[in-house]
Scaffold this active site. Structure first.
Site, PDB file in Angstrom:
ATOM      1  N   SER A 152     -19.114  28.763 -43.116  1.00 16.13           N
ATOM      2  CA  SER A 152     -18.992  27.957 -41.896  1.00 16.13           C
ATOM      3  C   SER A 152     -19.151  28.887 -40.707  1.00 16.13           C
ATOM      4  O   SER A 152     -18.957  30.106 -40.839  1.00 16.13           O
ATOM      5  CB  SER A 152     -17.594  27.316 -41.850  1.00 16.13           C
ATOM      6  OG  SER A 152     -17.321  26.786 -40.568  1.00 16.13           O
ATOM      7  N   TYR A 165      -8.202  26.694 -42.792  1.00 16.77           N
ATOM      8  CA  TYR A 165      -9.653  26.558 -43.024  1.00 16.77           C
ATOM      9  C   TYR A 165     -10.393  27.823 -42.580  1.00 16.77           C
ATOM     10  O   TYR A 165     -11.227  28.368 -43.317  1.00 16.77           O
ATOM     11  CB  TYR A 165     -10.166  25.330 -42.252  1.00 16.77           C
ATOM     12  CG  TYR A 165     -11.631  25.017 -42.478  1.00 16.77           C
ATOM     13  CD1 TYR A 165     -12.042  24.267 -43.577  1.00 16.77           C
ATOM     14  CD2 TYR A 165     -12.606  25.448 -41.575  1.00 16.77           C
ATOM     15  CE1 TYR A 165     -13.392  23.966 -43.779  1.00 16.77           C
ATOM     16  CE2 TYR A 165     -13.952  25.149 -41.769  1.00 16.77           C
ATOM     17  CZ  TYR A 165     -14.338  24.402 -42.877  1.00 16.77           C
ATOM     18  OH  TYR A 165     -15.675  24.109 -43.063  1.00 16.77           O
TER      19      TYR A 165
HETATM   20  P1  NAD Z   1     -17.679  16.419 -47.454  1.00 17.87           P
HETATM   21  O1  NAD Z   1     -16.256  16.060 -47.330  1.00 17.87           O
HETATM   22  O2  NAD Z   1     -18.705  15.350 -47.347  1.00 17.87           O
HETATM   23  O3  NAD Z   1     -17.953  17.207 -48.810  1.00 17.87           O
HETATM   24  C1  NAD Z   1     -17.030  18.029 -49.449  1.00 17.87           C
HETATM   25  C2  NAD Z   1     -17.151  17.784 -50.923  1.00 17.87           C
HETATM   26  O4  NAD Z   1     -16.272  18.657 -51.634  1.00 17.87           O
HETATM   27  C3  NAD Z   1     -16.758  16.339 -51.302  1.00 17.87           C
HETATM   28  O5  NAD Z   1     -17.713  15.842 -52.192  1.00 17.87           O
HETATM   29  C4  NAD Z   1     -15.418  16.540 -51.985  1.00 17.87           C
HETATM   30  O6  NAD Z   1     -15.129  15.536 -52.940  1.00 17.87           O
HETATM   31  C5  NAD Z   1     -15.618  17.893 -52.627  1.00 17.87           C
HETATM   32  N1  NAD Z   1     -14.367  18.506 -53.065  1.00 17.87           N
HETATM   33  C6  NAD Z   1     -13.192  18.586 -52.388  1.00 17.87           C
HETATM   34  N2  NAD Z   1     -12.269  19.176 -53.150  1.00 17.87           N
HETATM   35  C7  NAD Z   1     -12.866  19.508 -54.322  1.00 17.87           C
HETATM   36  C8  NAD Z   1     -12.439  20.137 -55.504  1.00 17.87           C
HETATM   37  N3  NAD Z   1     -11.178  20.564 -55.645  1.00 17.87           N
HETATM   38  N4  NAD Z   1     -13.335  20.315 -56.497  1.00 17.87           N
HETATM   39  C9  NAD Z   1     -14.613  19.884 -56.384  1.00 17.87           C
HETATM   40  N5  NAD Z   1     -15.074  19.267 -55.276  1.00 17.87           N
HETATM   41  C10 NAD Z   1     -14.209  19.071 -54.270  1.00 17.87           C
HETATM   42  O7  NAD Z   1     -17.923  17.527 -46.336  1.00 17.87           O
HETATM   43  P2  NAD Z   1     -19.177  18.470 -46.066  1.00 17.87           P
HETATM   44  O8  NAD Z   1     -19.266  18.614 -44.598  1.00 17.87           O
HETATM   45  O9  NAD Z   1     -20.364  18.022 -46.808  1.00 17.87           O
HETATM   46  O10 NAD Z   1     -18.636  19.857 -46.635  1.00 17.87           O
HETATM   47  C11 NAD Z   1     -19.350  20.652 -47.578  1.00 17.87           C
HETATM   48  C12 NAD Z   1     -19.085  22.121 -47.314  1.00 17.87           C
HETATM   49  O11 NAD Z   1     -19.662  22.473 -46.051  1.00 17.87           O
HETATM   50  C13 NAD Z   1     -17.609  22.499 -47.222  1.00 17.87           C
HETATM   51  O12 NAD Z   1     -17.401  23.746 -47.864  1.00 17.87           O
HETATM   52  C14 NAD Z   1     -17.370  22.626 -45.733  1.00 17.87           C
HETATM   53  O13 NAD Z   1     -16.317  23.509 -45.436  1.00 17.87           O
HETATM   54  C15 NAD Z   1     -18.713  23.175 -45.288  1.00 17.87           C
HETATM   55  N6  NAD Z   1     -18.987  22.996 -43.855  1.00 17.87           N
HETATM   56  C16 NAD Z   1     -19.220  21.757 -43.320  1.00 17.87           C
HETATM   57  C17 NAD Z   1     -19.491  21.646 -41.968  1.00 17.87           C
HETATM   58  C18 NAD Z   1     -19.781  20.334 -41.295  1.00 17.87           C
HETATM   59  O14 NAD Z   1     -19.962  20.302 -40.074  1.00 17.87           O
HETATM   60  N7  NAD Z   1     -19.876  19.223 -42.003  1.00 17.87           N
HETATM   61  C19 NAD Z   1     -19.515  22.780 -41.164  1.00 17.87           C
HETATM   62  C20 NAD Z   1     -19.265  24.029 -41.739  1.00 17.87           C
HETATM   63  C21 NAD Z   1     -19.015  24.118 -43.092  1.00 17.87           C
END
Ligand code: NAD
Length: 267
Positions: A152, A165
């Site tokens: 991130s 986080y």
């Molecule tokens: P999201 O909530 O759509 O996806 C997260 C996924 O992780 C979901 O499918 C959830 O069910 C799964 N998950 C949660 N706990 C879990 C576990 N114990 N085992 C297996 N799967 C699990 O959110 P996203 O934005 O798609 O996030 C994906 C990644 O991207 C994350 O690591 C998040 O920190 C990172 N991220 C997202 C953003 C953003 O702006 N959306 C920015 C920076 C980083």
């Protein structure tokens, strides 16, 4: 020419929504067989598998909590049973449990570290054992394996109200770099993607009203909120041989969020 992943097996964690879904679909489109890890919402996972199969690809559903060592081992066993090996791991699963620092429970602290950091360690360890056991298959890739850690912008930008986080993503940064350093002699490449603000369920409150989106855009020099497909494209490139000399890097896909936007007009 777009990068291709033909003949490769990819495992994407947290792959049935948001960024993980876009990455899994992009990898399938690039020719990879895909393991779709999830914890909840079997229907969404099945819909993805149906779509991939309809386009002539291959995918399987792998239910597992990435923070549970036994479930991770069982997930890899199931992946190997179906596809024989692994070439690409995308450590994407992640979550937030936000709170003011002084009110943060140890339960919320541990949950975020367990999933976002320990989960990446557990999955990477299983993948690396297979990469080292199998070695390079020249007809498939110049590397014996590739790991992409979903980090991130908050592996460099501190984040008030989200100390757990930010700590987990800061940990991912040095986990990724340490793995990259240690595993390079085995021809394993390890890199991170650092998404900025991407429209997914995890940060819906930050973009789902015009006011929220306008406020968010003050942090993004490129003046648009990212889409999951922005990350999907970056992940395919990082997993492909087109990025063969990239190791230990974090690719920020953030419209410039890490460029200290406040200094554009001041300082
Ligand atoms: P999201 O909530 O759509 O996806 C997260 C996924 O992780 C979901 O499918 C959830 O069910 C799964 N998950 C949660 N706990 C879990 C576990 N114990 N085992 C297996 N799967 C699990 O959110 P996203 O934005 O798609 O996030 C994906 C990644 O991207 C994350 O690591 C998040 O920190 C990172 N991220 C997202 C953003 C953003 O702006 N959306 C920015 C920076 C980083």
């Amino acid at each position: 020419m777009k990068p291709r992943l033909d003949g490769q097996v990819a495992l994407v964690t947290g792959a049935n929504s948001g960024i993980g879904k876009a990455v899994a679909m992009a990898m399938a489109k690039a020719g990879a067989k895909v393991g779709i890890n999830y914890v909840v919402n079997e229907e969404a996972t099945q819909a993805m598998i149906d779509e991939i199969k309809e386009s002539g690809g291959e995918a399987i559903a792998l239910k597992a909590d990435v923070s549970d060592e036994g479930e991770v081992k069982a997930m890899f066993a199931k992946l190997f049973e179906a596809f024989g090996t692994i070439d690409i791991l995308v450590n994407n699963a992640g979550l937030q449990r936000d709170a003011k620092f002084w009110e943060m429970s140890v339960g919320h602290w541990k949950k975020v570290i367990d999933v976002n950091l320990t989960g990446q360690f557990l999955c990477a360890r299983e993948a690396v054992n297979e990469f080292i056991r199998r070695g390079i298959v020249e007809s498939v890739s110049t590397a014996s394996g590739k790991i992409i850690c979903m980090s991130s912008v908050h592996d460099v930008i501190p984040w008030a109200g989200h100390a757990n986080y930010a700590a987990s993503k800061g940990g991912v940064k040095l986990l990724m770099q340490s793995m990259a350093q240690e595993l390079a002699p085995y021809k394993i490449r390890v890199n991170s993607i650092g998404p900025g603000a991407i429209k997914t369920p995890i940060n819906k409150d930050a973009w789902n009203t015009p006011e929220a989106e306008e406020s968010l855009l003050t942090l993004i020099p490129y003046k648009r909120v990212g889409e999951p497909s922005d990350i999907g494209k970056a992940a395919v490139w990082l997993a492909s041989d087109e990025s063969d000399y990239v190791n230990g890097a974090t690719l920020y896909v953030d419209g410039g969020m890490t460029l200290y936007p406040g200094f554009a007009t001041g300082g």
